[in-house]
Motif scaffolding. Sequence first.
Motif, PDB file in Angstrom:
ATOM      1  N   THR A  49      14.492  76.650 -57.911  1.00  0.00           N
ATOM      2  CA  THR A  49      13.588  77.029 -58.983  1.00  0.00           C
ATOM      3  C   THR A  49      13.053  75.805 -59.718  1.00  0.00           C
ATOM      4  O   THR A  49      13.641  74.720 -59.661  1.00  0.00           O
ATOM      5  CB  THR A  49      14.285  77.953 -59.992  1.00  0.00           C
ATOM      6  N   GLN A  50      11.945  75.993 -60.441  1.00  0.00           N
ATOM      7  CA  GLN A  50      11.400  74.879 -61.226  1.00  0.00           C
ATOM      8  C   GLN A  50      12.372  74.438 -62.310  1.00  0.00           C
ATOM      9  O   GLN A  50      12.477  73.244 -62.599  1.00  0.00           O
ATOM     10  CB  GLN A  50      10.061  75.270 -61.844  1.00  0.00           C
ATOM     11  N   ARG A  60       7.631  79.727 -68.147  1.00  0.00           N
ATOM     12  CA  ARG A  60       6.345  79.908 -67.465  1.00  0.00           C
ATOM     13  C   ARG A  60       6.000  81.392 -67.334  1.00  0.00           C
ATOM     14  O   ARG A  60       5.550  81.857 -66.294  1.00  0.00           O
ATOM     15  CB  ARG A  60       6.357  79.242 -66.079  1.00  0.00           C
ATOM     16  N   SER A 108       9.928  79.926 -64.129  1.00  0.00           N
ATOM     17  CA  SER A 108      10.736  78.739 -63.844  1.00  0.00           C
ATOM     18  C   SER A 108      12.200  79.046 -63.559  1.00  0.00           C
ATOM     19  O   SER A 108      12.883  78.267 -62.894  1.00  0.00           O
ATOM     20  CB  SER A 108      10.634  77.747 -65.009  1.00  0.00           C
ATOM     21  N   HIS A 151      14.800  71.917 -60.966  1.00  0.00           N
ATOM     22  CA  HIS A 151      14.245  70.589 -60.705  1.00  0.00           C
ATOM     23  C   HIS A 151      13.784  69.867 -61.971  1.00  0.00           C
ATOM     24  O   HIS A 151      13.811  68.632 -62.011  1.00  0.00           O
ATOM     25  CB  HIS A 151      13.065  70.698 -59.729  1.00  0.00           C
ATOM     26  N   ARG A 152      13.384  70.609 -63.023  1.00  0.00           N
ATOM     27  CA  ARG A 152      12.719  69.951 -64.148  1.00  0.00           C
ATOM     28  C   ARG A 152      13.386  70.152 -65.509  1.00  0.00           C
ATOM     29  O   ARG A 152      13.020  69.481 -66.470  1.00  0.00           O
ATOM     30  CB  ARG A 152      11.277  70.447 -64.235  1.00  0.00           C
TER      31      ARG A 152
END
Length: 511
Positions: free
Chosen positions: A392-393, A326, A189, A396-397
């Motif tokens: 990257t994840q 992750r 991530s 965004h999260r």
Amino acid sequence: CTIPTIKQFIDSKEKNSNELFLFLFLSVYFETYGCQMNVNDTEIAWSILQKKGYERTAQLSEADVVLLVTCSIREKAEQTIWNRLKQLTAMKNKRMKTPSPMKIGVLGCMAERLKTELLEREKLVDVLAGPDAYRDLPRLLAVAEGGQQASNVLLSLEETYADVMPVQLAPQGHSAFVSIMRGCDNMCSYCIVPFTRGRERSRPIGSILEEVRILSDQGVKEVTLLGQNVNSYRDTSEEQFCSSDPTRLSRGFQTVYKPKQGGLRFSDLLERASRVNPHMRIRFTSPHPKDFPDEVLELIAERENICKQIHLPAQSGSSQVLKAMRRGYTREAYLDLVRNIKEMIPGVSLSSDFISGFCGETEDDHQQTLSLIRQVGYNVGFLFAYSMRKKTQAFHRLQDDVPAEVKRRRLEECISVFRQEALRVNAALIGSSQLVLVEGESKRSAEELCGRTDGNMRVVFPKEEPAGGSSEAIAAGDYVRVKILSASSQSLRGRALGLSSLRGSADQEPV
């Protein structure tokens, strides 16, 4: 007669041929930033340009073209490039009205990630080439000479530069790097690599082995196999020779993608590469902990010329943080892998990567990382404060919610503990004899030589005649048996016992 302008010359070439032959740029200057993959990319880019008639210069003032091979892994790395581009642009502006104007190009990860800002907003560069576009460099430079900006940052599902023999830039040439795969599918991530270097693809095994043979014939004593996720290597170019079994992972590890079927695996490549020259060391970097099934560890233990050193990036000692990253494993699974490695490869040296202050990291998470460092006992480490990257994840999260001052403090604590443990691990080698591949003179003293052990530890020792009374002078590229007399967290010091060979490296008992 009328002499055509450069632009008219290029236009005429474009009308008459699909190829642009460029004899105007005679001199290119490279600056390389970031990981060892970027060093290899520099060698690939230079190989391509050399065949088109370019010469390489070590003097910036003599360069017609300046190419920066860039890194985007952290914000600090990118800021370094921005600052350098502004310096180079000032030099370029001074040369605008001279007979030898300068062109600036940005290659690699930053070219792909920040193409719009570099070309449109900042207008600092003439050429952009992403990691998969180096073959296009001659054309891009020709377009730039015509007065236009030129860019190719397309990522490829196939490009491995398998047919490009890199021009090794190491000054002494006793160690070399061989790229075996490109890209990454892990999608951690925090990581920008899948977005700047694309999906995983592996070079055909035959082209890799041929490059290793050529390097061996040139007298290279140590080859490092390179890849963003080097031990996930999987060559599917010759399906008739490939197993259809799914790729095996380390016990207790998992991936974010479905199991991959077929192909020649990393263990196949490592086994064949080690047989090219039994007197040449084989290393590899950078691996992922998930890709260490027992057959890889058994091979490392069995072959004398495969170095007993493994880079095992942990990133965190907290299962909670590892899940947010992750990474595909827990703290417990990682420690089980460490135990398995140490049981199967006695005396193995371990190194690692750690990130301090990742999204949501608590003080307890940080303490778990410190305890993991103490428990494992690494001798080399690469530690950084977390830097959020767009695309990257995590961007965004997740929330980058650890204050900068807390990140710095945790990083300093990790570095402190790491050095304490590295000193402990290295001190255990005092009194032993280690086989050292000599790299050359020590940077600090012309009266000393330096080299590296099988475990990749730096060793410094005097140039004086070996203790055994041999009259043969020790030179870069020699294997030397060195008795270790003292240790720090970063290096070992000793005295030479005499010239040796890789075949005689098994005995490392105190002398």
